[in-house]
Design a protein around this motif. Structure first.
Motif, PDB file in Angstrom:
ATOM      1  N   UNK A 121      -4.205  -2.968  -5.629  1.00 19.30           N
ATOM      2  CA  UNK A 121      -4.931  -2.091  -4.710  1.00 19.30           C
ATOM      3  C   UNK A 121      -3.940  -1.097  -4.114  1.00 19.30           C
ATOM      4  N   UNK A 122      -4.246   0.192  -4.250  1.00 17.20           N
ATOM      5  CA  UNK A 122      -3.328   1.223  -3.786  1.00 17.20           C
ATOM      6  C   UNK A 122      -4.004   2.117  -2.756  1.00 17.20           C
ATOM      7  N   UNK A 123      -3.183   2.668  -1.869  1.00 11.84           N
ATOM      8  CA  UNK A 123      -3.656   3.560  -0.810  1.00 11.84           C
ATOM      9  C   UNK A 123      -2.778   4.804  -0.797  1.00 11.84           C
ATOM     10  N   UNK A 124      -3.212   5.786  -0.034  1.00 12.41           N
ATOM     11  CA  UNK A 124      -2.451   7.037   0.042  1.00 12.41           C
ATOM     12  C   UNK A 124      -1.006   6.777   0.450  1.00 12.41           C
ATOM     13  N   UNK A 125      -0.102   7.425  -0.259  1.00  5.46           N
ATOM     14  CA  UNK A 125       1.312   7.242   0.016  1.00  5.46           C
ATOM     15  C   UNK A 125       1.996   6.254  -0.904  1.00  5.46           C
ATOM     16  N   UNK A 126       1.194   5.396  -1.563  1.00 10.37           N
ATOM     17  CA  UNK A 126       1.766   4.453  -2.522  1.00 10.37           C
ATOM     18  C   UNK A 126       2.238   5.201  -3.774  1.00 10.37           C
ATOM     19  N   UNK A 127       3.206   4.620  -4.447  1.00 12.13           N
ATOM     20  CA  UNK A 127       3.651   5.152  -5.731  1.00 12.13           C
ATOM     21  C   UNK A 127       4.039   3.994  -6.637  1.00 12.13           C
ATOM     22  N   UNK A 128       3.952   4.210  -7.933  1.00 16.30           N
ATOM     23  CA  UNK A 128       4.307   3.187  -8.905  1.00 16.30           C
ATOM     24  C   UNK A 128       4.721   3.882 -10.193  1.00 16.30           C
ATOM     25  N   UNK A 129       5.417   3.146 -11.049  1.00 18.81           N
ATOM     26  CA  UNK A 129       5.942   3.725 -12.279  1.00 18.81           C
ATOM     27  C   UNK A 129       5.216   3.164 -13.497  1.00 18.81           C
ATOM     28  N   UNK A 130       4.737   4.058 -14.335  1.00 16.30           N
ATOM     29  CA  UNK A 130       4.124   3.700 -15.606  1.00 16.30           C
ATOM     30  C   UNK A 130       4.579   4.695 -16.658  1.00 16.30           C
ATOM     31  N   UNK A 131       4.872   4.223 -17.835  1.00 10.74           N
ATOM     32  CA  UNK A 131       5.276   5.091 -18.946  1.00 10.74           C
ATOM     33  C   UNK A 131       6.449   5.988 -18.551  1.00 10.74           C
ATOM     34  N   UNK A 132       7.337   5.449 -17.709  1.00 13.20           N
ATOM     35  CA  UNK A 132       8.515   6.184 -17.231  1.00 13.20           C
ATOM     36  C   UNK A 132       8.145   7.396 -16.374  1.00 13.20           C
ATOM     37  N   UNK A 133       6.950   7.371 -15.793  1.00  8.99           N
ATOM     38  CA  UNK A 133       6.508   8.425 -14.893  1.00  8.99           C
ATOM     39  C   UNK A 133       6.136   7.813 -13.549  1.00  8.99           C
ATOM     40  N   UNK A 134       6.443   8.531 -12.481  1.00  9.11           N
ATOM     41  CA  UNK A 134       6.088   8.068 -11.147  1.00  9.11           C
ATOM     42  C   UNK A 134       4.716   8.618 -10.777  1.00  9.11           C
ATOM     43  N   UNK A 135       3.795   7.731 -10.438  1.00 11.97           N
ATOM     44  CA  UNK A 135       2.444   8.110 -10.030  1.00 11.97           C
ATOM     45  C   UNK A 135       2.317   7.961  -8.517  1.00 11.97           C
ATOM     46  N   UNK A 136       1.905   9.033  -7.851  1.00 10.66           N
ATOM     47  CA  UNK A 136       1.701   9.016  -6.412  1.00 10.66           C
ATOM     48  C   UNK A 136       0.214   9.012  -6.108  1.00 10.66           C
ATOM     49  N   UNK A 137      -0.174   8.235  -5.107  1.00  9.25           N
ATOM     50  CA  UNK A 137      -1.579   8.065  -4.756  1.00  9.25           C
ATOM     51  C   UNK A 137      -1.942   8.992  -3.598  1.00  9.25           C
ATOM     52  N   UNK A 138      -3.052   9.719  -3.770  1.00 13.64           N
ATOM     53  CA  UNK A 138      -3.562  10.626  -2.748  1.00 13.64           C
ATOM     54  C   UNK A 138      -4.988  10.205  -2.394  1.00 13.64           C
ATOM     55  N   UNK A 139      -5.279  10.044  -1.126  1.00 16.26           N
ATOM     56  CA  UNK A 139      -6.656   9.760  -0.729  1.00 16.26           C
ATOM     57  C   UNK A 139      -7.465  11.042  -0.800  1.00 16.26           C
ATOM     58  N   UNK A 140      -8.544  10.996  -1.564  1.00 12.16           N
ATOM     59  CA  UNK A 140      -9.398  12.171  -1.752  1.00 12.16           C
ATOM     60  C   UNK A 140     -10.855  11.759  -1.603  1.00 12.16           C
ATOM     61  N   UNK A 141     -11.179  11.252  -0.438  1.00 10.83           N
ATOM     62  CA  UNK A 141     -12.504  10.687  -0.170  1.00 10.83           C
ATOM     63  C   UNK A 141     -13.551  11.782   0.015  1.00 10.83           C
ATOM     64  N   UNK A 142     -14.800  11.326   0.151  1.00  5.68           N
ATOM     65  CA  UNK A 142     -15.933  12.221   0.320  1.00  5.68           C
ATOM     66  C   UNK A 142     -16.988  11.920  -0.726  1.00  5.68           C
ATOM     67  N   UNK A 143     -16.587  11.931  -1.985  1.00  6.34           N
ATOM     68  CA  UNK A 143     -17.493  11.541  -3.068  1.00  6.34           C
ATOM     69  C   UNK A 143     -17.851  10.065  -2.916  1.00  6.34           C
ATOM     70  N   UNK A 144     -16.826   9.250  -2.644  1.00  7.99           N
ATOM     71  CA  UNK A 144     -17.006   7.876  -2.161  1.00  7.99           C
ATOM     72  C   UNK A 144     -16.053   7.697  -0.992  1.00  7.99           C
ATOM     73  N   UNK A 145     -16.227   6.620  -0.254  1.00 11.57           N
ATOM     74  CA  UNK A 145     -15.390   6.396   0.931  1.00 11.57           C
ATOM     75  C   UNK A 145     -13.920   6.206   0.582  1.00 11.57           C
ATOM     76  N   UNK A 146     -13.649   5.590  -0.578  1.00 14.70           N
ATOM     77  CA  UNK A 146     -12.274   5.242  -0.900  1.00 14.70           C
ATOM     78  C   UNK A 146     -11.674   5.995  -2.067  1.00 14.70           C
ATOM     79  N   UNK A 147     -12.321   7.047  -2.519  1.00 15.91           N
ATOM     80  CA  UNK A 147     -11.865   7.780  -3.701  1.00 15.91           C
ATOM     81  C   UNK A 147     -10.398   8.183  -3.567  1.00 15.91           C
ATOM     82  N   UNK A 148      -9.629   7.960  -4.644  1.00 19.04           N
ATOM     83  CA  UNK A 148      -8.235   8.367  -4.671  1.00 19.04           C
ATOM     84  C   UNK A 148      -7.967   9.198  -5.925  1.00 19.04           C
ATOM     85  N   UNK A 149      -6.846   9.925  -5.891  1.00 15.80           N
ATOM     86  CA  UNK A 149      -6.369  10.662  -7.058  1.00 15.80           C
ATOM     87  C   UNK A 149      -4.937  10.253  -7.323  1.00 15.80           C
TER      88      UNK A 149
END
Length: 233
Positions: free
Chosen positions: A86-114
Motif C-alpha cells: 500500500x503506497x501513499x503520496x511521497x512514497x517511492x520504490x524501485x522496479x526495473x532499475x527505475x525509481x517510481x514516485x507516488x503522487x496522490x491524484x484523487x477526485x475520480x476516486x478518493x484514493x486515486x494515485x499516479x
C-alpha cells in the motif's frame, strides 16, 4: 525501457513496462491479453501497479496471480484487497532499475494515485489527453488539486493515461473554443491516428498544457463548470 499498450474493453489501455526480459503491468482490468503478451514475449512479470479500485483497472489481477503468484502489487489503500504494497503520496520504490514516485491524484476516486518514473507518468483516470476523469467523488477540489500537480511537471514528461478518450475530448474542447487553432490541428492529427487504428497516447505534459482545457482552468469554479459540461457532452 519500452512501454507497450494492451487494448482492453472498448477503450482501455493496460500498459506493459519492459526492461530486458522483465515487465511491470499497470492497471490490468482484464487478464487474457496481459498473459498472452507476457508469454509471447517471454517476459518475467515482476509487479503490478494499480492507480485506483475501479474494476476496469483491477479486474484481471486475480487471474494474473494464478499464472504469476507471489508478485508485488502496488496500489492505494482502496485496492488493499489486492495490493500487498500500500503506497501513499511521497512514497517511492524501485522496479526495473527505475525509481517510481507516488503522487496522490484523487477526485475520480478518493484514493486515486499516479506513478512518476523520471519522465514517465502513469496517471490512470486522473488525466487524459485533452481531458481528465469524471469526478465520481464530487470532490472537485481534489481533482483540481491533482491537475495542478500535473501542471507542475516538466513539459517533457510522457503521459500514459488509461483510456483512449482523446478524440472525444478534443471534440468537446473544440465546441468550447471553436477558434482555437491548436486544438483544431491536433484533432485533425488525432482523427488520422484513430482512422488507422493507432493510439493517441502517450501525450506529453507540454502538449497537454496547450490543448487540455482542464489543465488551463484558472480556478476551482471554472474547472467545475467545465467538468460538468463535459459530463453532458
Amino acid at each position: 525501457m519500452t512501454i507497450h499498450p494492451i487494448k482492453a474493453f472498448s477503450d482501455n489501455y493496460i500498459w506493459v513496462i519492459e526492461e530486458g526480459t522483465e515487465a511491470v503491468i499497470v492497471d490490468p482490468g482484464e487478464a487474457r491479453g496481459v498473459i498472452g503478451y507476457l508469454v509471447e514475449k517471454n517476459l518475467e512479470l515482476k509487479a503490478i501497479l494499480l492507480t485506483h479500485n475501479h474494476d476496469d483497472h483491477i479486474g484481471g489481477v486475480q487471474e494474473i496471480l494464478v499464472t504469476y503468484p507471489g508478485i508485488s502489487i502496488y496500489g492505494p489503500e482502496e485496492t488493499s484487497s489486492l495490493a500487498n504494497h500500500i503506497v501513499v503520496e511521497g512514497d517511492s520504490f524501485n522496479l526495473l532499475n527505475k525509481n517510481f514516485n507516488v503522487i496522490k491524484t484523487a477526485g475520480h476516486t478518493d484514493g486515486h494515485i499516479s506513478y512518476l518514473a523520471k519522465k514517465i507518468l502513469f496517471c490512470g483516470d486522473a488525466l487524459f489527453s485533452a481531458g481528465c476523469g469524471r469526478v465520481f467523488t464530487k470532490d472537485y477540489q481534489a481533482q483540481y488539486d491533482a491537475l495542478q500537480k500535473f501542471n507542475q511537471l516538466d513539459d517533457e514528461v510522457l503521459v500514459y493515461a488509461a483510456h483512449e478518450y482523446t478524440q472525444t475530448n478534443l471534440r468537446f474542447s473544440q465546441a468550447i473554443e471553436p477558434s482555437n487553432k491548436v486544438i483544431s490541428e491536433v484533432l485533425v492529427k488525432t482523427n488520422d491516428l484513430r482512422t488507422k487504428g493507432q493510439p493517441t497516447l502517450p501525450t506529453t505534459i507540454g502538449r497537454e498544457k496547450k490543448i487540455n482545457l482542464f489543465l488551463q482552468a484558472n480556478s476551482l469554479e471554472d474547472f467545475k463548470e467545465l467538468r460538468q459540461a463535459r459530463d453532458l457532452f
